[in-house]
Design a protein around this motif. Structure first.
Motif, PDB file in Angstrom:
ATOM      1  N   ARG A 105       0.831  -1.214   0.000  1.00 29.39           N
ATOM      2  CA  ARG A 105       0.000   0.000   0.000  1.00 29.39           C
ATOM      3  C   ARG A 105       0.861   1.258   0.000  1.00 29.39           C
ATOM      4  O   ARG A 105       0.571   2.217  -0.723  1.00 29.39           O
ATOM      5  N   LYS A 106       1.926   1.253   0.791  1.00 34.52           N
ATOM      6  CA  LYS A 106       2.824   2.417   0.834  1.00 34.52           C
ATOM      7  C   LYS A 106       3.511   2.627  -0.514  1.00 34.52           C
ATOM      8  O   LYS A 106       3.619   3.765  -0.988  1.00 34.52           O
ATOM      9  N   GLU A 107       3.982   1.536  -1.127  1.00 33.00           N
ATOM     10  CA  GLU A 107       4.622   1.642  -2.441  1.00 33.00           C
ATOM     11  C   GLU A 107       3.640   2.187  -3.477  1.00 33.00           C
ATOM     12  O   GLU A 107       3.984   3.065  -4.273  1.00 33.00           O
ATOM     13  N   ARG A 108       2.418   1.644  -3.468  1.00 29.76           N
ATOM     14  CA  ARG A 108       1.391   2.104  -4.406  1.00 29.76           C
ATOM     15  C   ARG A 108       1.118   3.583  -4.226  1.00 29.76           C
ATOM     16  O   ARG A 108       1.115   4.356  -5.198  1.00 29.76           O
ATOM     17  N   ASP A 109       0.901   3.992  -2.993  1.00 25.59           N
ATOM     18  CA  ASP A 109       0.596   5.391  -2.717  1.00 25.59           C
ATOM     19  C   ASP A 109       1.738   6.313  -3.136  1.00 25.59           C
ATOM     20  O   ASP A 109       1.497   7.390  -3.697  1.00 25.59           O
ATOM     21  N   ALA A 110       2.980   5.889  -2.898  1.00 19.60           N
ATOM     22  CA  ALA A 110       4.136   6.711  -3.284  1.00 19.60           C
ATOM     23  C   ALA A 110       4.208   6.859  -4.798  1.00 19.60           C
ATOM     24  O   ALA A 110       4.453   7.966  -5.318  1.00 19.60           O
ATOM     25  N   ILE A 150      -2.059  -6.806  -3.664  1.00 14.69           N
ATOM     26  CA  ILE A 150      -2.627  -6.660  -2.324  1.00 14.69           C
ATOM     27  C   ILE A 150      -3.733  -7.696  -2.100  1.00 14.69           C
ATOM     28  O   ILE A 150      -3.802  -8.330  -1.046  1.00 14.69           O
ATOM     29  N   GLU A 151      -4.567  -7.889  -3.109  1.00 14.34           N
ATOM     30  CA  GLU A 151      -5.648  -8.872  -2.982  1.00 14.34           C
ATOM     31  C   GLU A 151      -5.081 -10.281  -2.780  1.00 14.34           C
ATOM     32  O   GLU A 151      -5.580 -11.037  -1.933  1.00 14.34           O
ATOM     33  N   ALA A 152      -4.047 -10.632  -3.525  1.00 14.21           N
ATOM     34  CA  ALA A 152      -3.434 -11.954  -3.370  1.00 14.21           C
ATOM     35  C   ALA A 152      -2.870 -12.124  -1.958  1.00 14.21           C
ATOM     36  O   ALA A 152      -3.034 -13.188  -1.335  1.00 14.21           O
ATOM     37  N   GLU A 153      -2.232 -11.100  -1.446  1.00 15.99           N
ATOM     38  CA  GLU A 153      -1.667 -11.184  -0.092  1.00 15.99           C
ATOM     39  C   GLU A 153      -2.772 -11.219   0.958  1.00 15.99           C
ATOM     40  O   GLU A 153      -2.643 -11.895   1.980  1.00 15.99           O
TER      41      GLU A 153
END
Length: 170
Positions: A105-110, A150-153
């Motif tokens: 999530r942090k990587e995506r947001d960045a 994210i969904e897979a995790e």
């Protein structure tokens, strides 16, 4: 990686049970001797001089039921230890999965912030609509890729949590 600390609460009964089973298996006569050296009493399993006194130790061969009971206790303790270790490892896996979701999530947001910034910096260009379209497509691709990861995790995490419920908490 952290090492699992010894489980004194589980290890001690296991060790004592193993010693009991070993003592039962070894039929030997127990002898002990009491000696005194310089006024200090001491004990030994072999004669310790002319002053040594043989101590009579009452020892009876345990019954088959006692041996079986001790073996069952050892087996039960081993099973409890194995279960506890599985629970600890499962909790570690859950923590790693939660951490992975947070990192994604942090990587995506960045990456999305970076793309939005490039979109905002492009204002006033003559080819802005083309630029906007390209950046928006990149943003959609980044969002879709991270959503999939994210969904897979999250699915993996749900399975781990279900196993934790089935196994129970330590």
């Amino acid at each position: 990686m952290k090492r699992i600390q010894p489980f004194v609460g589980l290890t001690l009964p296991l060790c004592l049970s193993c010693l009991l089973v070993q003592a039962v298996a070894e039929e030997r006569q127990l002898e002990a001797y009491e000696c005194e050296q310089d006024g200090v009493p001491s004990f030994s399993d072999s004669p310790c001089g002319p002053d040594g006194q043989r101590l009579g130790l009452d020892y009876e061969q345990p019954s088959a039921a006692s041996v079986d009971s001790a073996r069952r206790a050892v087996d039960e303790t081993e099973a409890q230890t194995d279960r506890y270790l599985r629970q600890i490892e499962l909790q570690r896996e859950i923590a790693r999965s939660e951490g992975r979701i947070s990192d994604l999530r942090k990587e995506r947001d960045a990456k999305l912030r970076q793309l939005r910034a490039s979109l905002n910096n492009a204002e006033g260009r003559t080819t802005q609509s083309i630029w906007d379209t390209g950046v928006r497509e990149q943003m959609a691709e980044v969002a879709a890729r991270y959503a999939s990861d994210i969904e897979a995790e999250q699915i993996r995490l749900e399975r781990l949590l279900q196993r934790e419920v089935e196994l129970g908490r330590p």
